[in-house]
Structures are given as C-alpha cells and as structure tokens.
Design an enzyme around this catalytic site. Structure first.
Site, short mmCIF file in Angstrom:
data_model
loop_
_atom_site.label_atom_id
_atom_site.label_comp_id
_atom_site.label_asym_id
_atom_site.label_seq_id
_atom_site.Cartn_x
_atom_site.Cartn_y
_atom_site.Cartn_z
N SER A 1 1.22 -1.26 0.10
CA SER A 1 0.46 0.11 0.01
C SER A 1 0.69 1.56 -0.17
O SER A 1 0.41 2.36 -0.33
CB SER A 1 -0.85 0.18 1.38
OG SER A 1 -1.68 -1.39 0.96
N CYS B 1 -9.30 -1.93 4.67
CA CYS B 1 -8.83 -0.45 4.60
C CYS B 1 -8.80 -0.20 2.93
O CYS B 1 -10.63 -0.03 2.44
CB CYS B 1 -7.26 -0.83 3.93
SG CYS B 1 -5.94 1.59 4.57
N HIS C 1 -6.27 -1.56 9.53
CA HIS C 1 -5.56 -2.95 9.72
C HIS C 1 -6.20 -4.10 10.55
O HIS C 1 -4.87 -3.90 11.86
CB HIS C 1 -4.11 -2.59 9.45
CG HIS C 1 -4.09 -2.01 8.29
ND1 HIS C 1 -4.46 -3.23 6.68
CD2 HIS C 1 -3.90 -0.14 7.34
CE1 HIS C 1 -3.91 -1.55 5.91
NE2 HIS C 1 -3.97 0.06 6.41
N GLU D 1 -5.33 -7.16 10.84
CA GLU D 1 -4.26 -7.76 10.86
C GLU D 1 -2.75 -7.67 11.26
O GLU D 1 -1.76 -7.62 11.30
CB GLU D 1 -4.02 -8.23 9.29
CG GLU D 1 -3.06 -7.20 7.82
CD GLU D 1 -3.48 -5.58 7.90
OE1 GLU D 1 -5.05 -5.99 8.01
OE2 GLU D 1 -3.12 -5.56 7.81
N1 LIG Z 1 -3.27 0.17 3.12
C1 LIG Z 1 -5.08 0.59 1.71
O1 LIG Z 1 -5.03 -0.50 1.76
C2 LIG Z 1 -4.83 2.29 1.70
C3 LIG Z 1 -5.76 2.33 0.66
C4 LIG Z 1 -5.78 3.64 0.08
N2 LIG Z 1 -4.52 3.55 -1.40
C5 LIG Z 1 -5.45 5.15 0.51
O2 LIG Z 1 -4.95 5.58 0.76
O3 LIG Z 1 -6.86 5.33 1.37
#
Ligand SMILES: NC(=O)CC[C@H](N)C(=O)O
Length: 360
Positions: A50, A254, A338, A340
């Site tokens: 990400s 997310c 998150h 996890e």
């Molecule tokens: N950690 C993610 O899944 C980020 C989701 C998306 N790219 C954001 O920045 O909001």
C-alpha cells in the site's frame, strides 16, 4: 562512522529539507510524501504494497536500531516476517538513522536491505518540522536528489495511476483444504491478511484485483488493502456489485472498505494528510467499545453518502471519519483500519474470526 552523501528533499510547494542518504543513493527518487507516527514497524511498512509510490516520513526519531529480519518462508511459501517479498515505498525519511542494530531476529541492517532493494533512505532531517509542513499543507509530492546526481525525475500525479494493477499478483494461488471456500481479492495485500485467512476451516483462493471471482463458487469473499486511489479499480468494483447480488459473506479492510463503499454507490474523498500509525482509536458504532488500531490510508469513505442499506460500523475517535461499514441485512462488512496489524496492535484480530464465523 559511515561515508555520508548529502541529499535534499524538495516538496511540491518548494520547501527543502537537507540531510544525508543511507540505503541506495545512485539515483534521485520521487513519491507522495506522507508521515507515519508509529514508533516501530518500519520493516512491515516498507514491505506493505500500500506504500507504493510513497515516501514515508517517520516521526519517531530513532530508526534502524532493530535491523531487518530474515527472508524466511513459512510452509505456505509466505514470508514469515515481512508483509511481502519486497520494499514498495520509494524512500524512507528519518531523523536519526542507526547504523548499529541489535535484535534476536535481525540478520542485516536497514541500510543494506534498502541498498539491495534499490530504495533510498534519508537521515538527518528535522522530521517534526517536515511533518508540520505536511500537516498544515497536506500530503505533497516530493523528490529526493543526492548530491552529484544530475537526472531529476518529474513529479507524477499518483491519483492518475492504477497502482493496484502494478502490485496485485498476476496469478491465482490456493492455500489449505478447509470446508469454507474463501476468495481473497489481492489488490496488493499485506501477507498477514493471507496468514489470517488460512485456517483449518478454510480453503483460501487468492486472486488478482481484476479477476472475475463471481465465476468461483465461493463461500466467503475478502477484499484486501492496496495502494493508490480506489476509484481506479473499476473491475473490482464491478465484480463486487455482482457479489452483493450473490449475497454470500463479504469482508474488506482499508482499500477493501473503500471499494465496498464505492460498489454500494457511496463516495470517497482524500484526507488532507491521511492516517498512518499504530495508535488510531476507533469506536464500534452503537457501543462504547473502543480499539487501538493500525492504519495506513489517504482516502476515506464519506459516510454522509451511504445508501439506506448500509450503516457505519466504526468511527475514528480523532477526527470522526469513517472506519467501517456494515450492511443492514446481508452479511457484508468492512473496516478502514488494519485488523491484521503487522506492525501494530493485534487488538482487532477478531475481525477475521467474525468474518470466518459468518460463513455458513
Ligand atoms: N492501506 C490501504 O489499503 C490504503 C488504501 C488507499 N490506497 C488509501 O491510501 O487510502
């Protein structure tokens, strides 16, 4: 004392920060500059897909002192200690890089891992001053140029690139042989999501972001985290709408939360500087239960645009923004944080149990 090469980080608004490189410094690098207030977890963040196309500024000053873990794999072929096999962010910016490291599980320094992966580190930066700039003016594009490097890359518009397509796997992988068939849509998934979905009860089918999973006779569907702007994931959103009609249990984290919202017709917006840390407090709506969560996101679901069929599931206690969704009748829910962890508190690991238990 290591040899030090000067380098300058220049932001889109013209602000400059001068420091020294560690890691790879043969070329200049560019990315969206974001700050992370976690006290640890640099290895997990560096290997989190990400963070692709981003430059992460750590506000915790002392970075590198516990080194980097080995690249060992578990029996499923998944990295045991990292969130993917490589580093995805374009640079890490710190106040005080520690060349000395010590940890029971460390096999190399952060400096040497960054060199291997051709990723730059920048140290000697007043990260508090830099973070104040990012907090006041918002996340910005930036470029880091080491002294003597002539070629300077241009800023890209990160909201125009489908970064999920770059980071999602190209093939389907299957793990386990439990009774519940779970499809994980891997939009650049952190491995601890994969690890948590491999249980004695599940067979996990990990598919690319644009794979038509509606053709699989699955029992449950999980939408992962991922980089960049979720509105670029047209295919996933399209397939998710079909999955809403199928009606079997769906969960997401997310980017998964944002894609659930988009598929349901709700809107998302970009936060000024995002949430990146391991101490983001969220409250489960309708209760006084609060959880400390790990977060890394720029985009956010606009809860005022949710249709009548959906409720907010969690809210952020710092700024009141959306942290999760739940369908009023069907077994669909998602969280913006998150569960996890990795790195970060494991307090919300129960989200995986809630999902797997919801599969009949
Ligand atoms: N950690 C993610 O899944 C980020 C989701 C998306 N790219 C954001 O920045 O909001």
């Amino acid at each position: 004392m290591q040899p030090r090469r000067k380098a300058t980080l220049t932001l889109e608004d013209g602000s400059c920060f001068h420091g020294y490189t560690f890691g790879y410094d043969e070329e200049a690098t560019t990315g969206e500059v974001v700050f992370n207030t976690a006290m640890n977890g640099y290895n997990e963040s560096l290997s989190d897909p990400s963070y692709a196309h981003q430059i992460m500024v750590m506000t915790y000053p002392h970075v590198g002192n516990y080194g980097v873990p080995p690249r060992d794999k578990d029996s499923n072929g998944l990295s045991k200690f990292l969130e993917s096999d490589h580093i995805h962010m374009h640079a890490i910016v710190v106040s005080d890089y520690s060349y000395a490291y010590s940890h029971w599980n460390a096999v190399q320094s952060l400096d040497s891992w960054l060199k291997e992966e051709k990723v730059m580190g920048l140290t000697g930066i007043d990260t508090r001053a830099l973070t104040k700039v990012l907090r006041e003016r918002g996340s910005m594009k930036g470029v880091i140029v080491p002294e003597g490097v002539k070629e300077v890359p241009a800023f890209k518009d990160y909201n125009k690139i489908n970064i999920v397509a770059e980071k999602s796997p190209k093939e389907v992988l299957t793990y386990g042989n439990g009774k519940k068939k779970v499809v994980l849509v891997d939009c650049g998934a952190k491995l601890n999501i994969v690890r948590n979905l491999i249980t004695p009860d599940t067979t996990l089918i990990r598919v690319p972001w644009d794979y038509d999973f509606t053709k699989i006779d699955y029992d449950g569907l999980f939408i992962s985290n991922g980089p960049g702007d979720p509105t670029m994931c047209h295919e996933t959103i399209h397939h998710l709408r079909e999955a809403f009609n199928i009606g079997k249990p769906i969960a997401g984290t997310c980017l998964g939360n944002q894609l659930m919202a988009l598929a349901s017709g709700a809107k998302i917006f970009k936060l000024k500087y995002g949430h990146r840390s391991h101490n983001q407090p969220v409250r489960r709506v309708g209760t006084n239960s609060c959880f400390i969560t790990s977060q890394n996101h720029s985009f956010c679901v606009d809860s005022s645009t949710l249709s009548d069929e959906w409720n907010e599931l969690y809210v952020n206690l710092n700024d009141g923004t959306n942290e999760g969704l739940i369908h009023k009748e069907k077994p669909f829910f998602s969280v913006q944080f998150h569960p996890e962890a990795c790195g970060g508190p494991t307090d919300t690991l129960f989200i995986f149990d809630e999902f797997i238990r919801s599969i009949k």
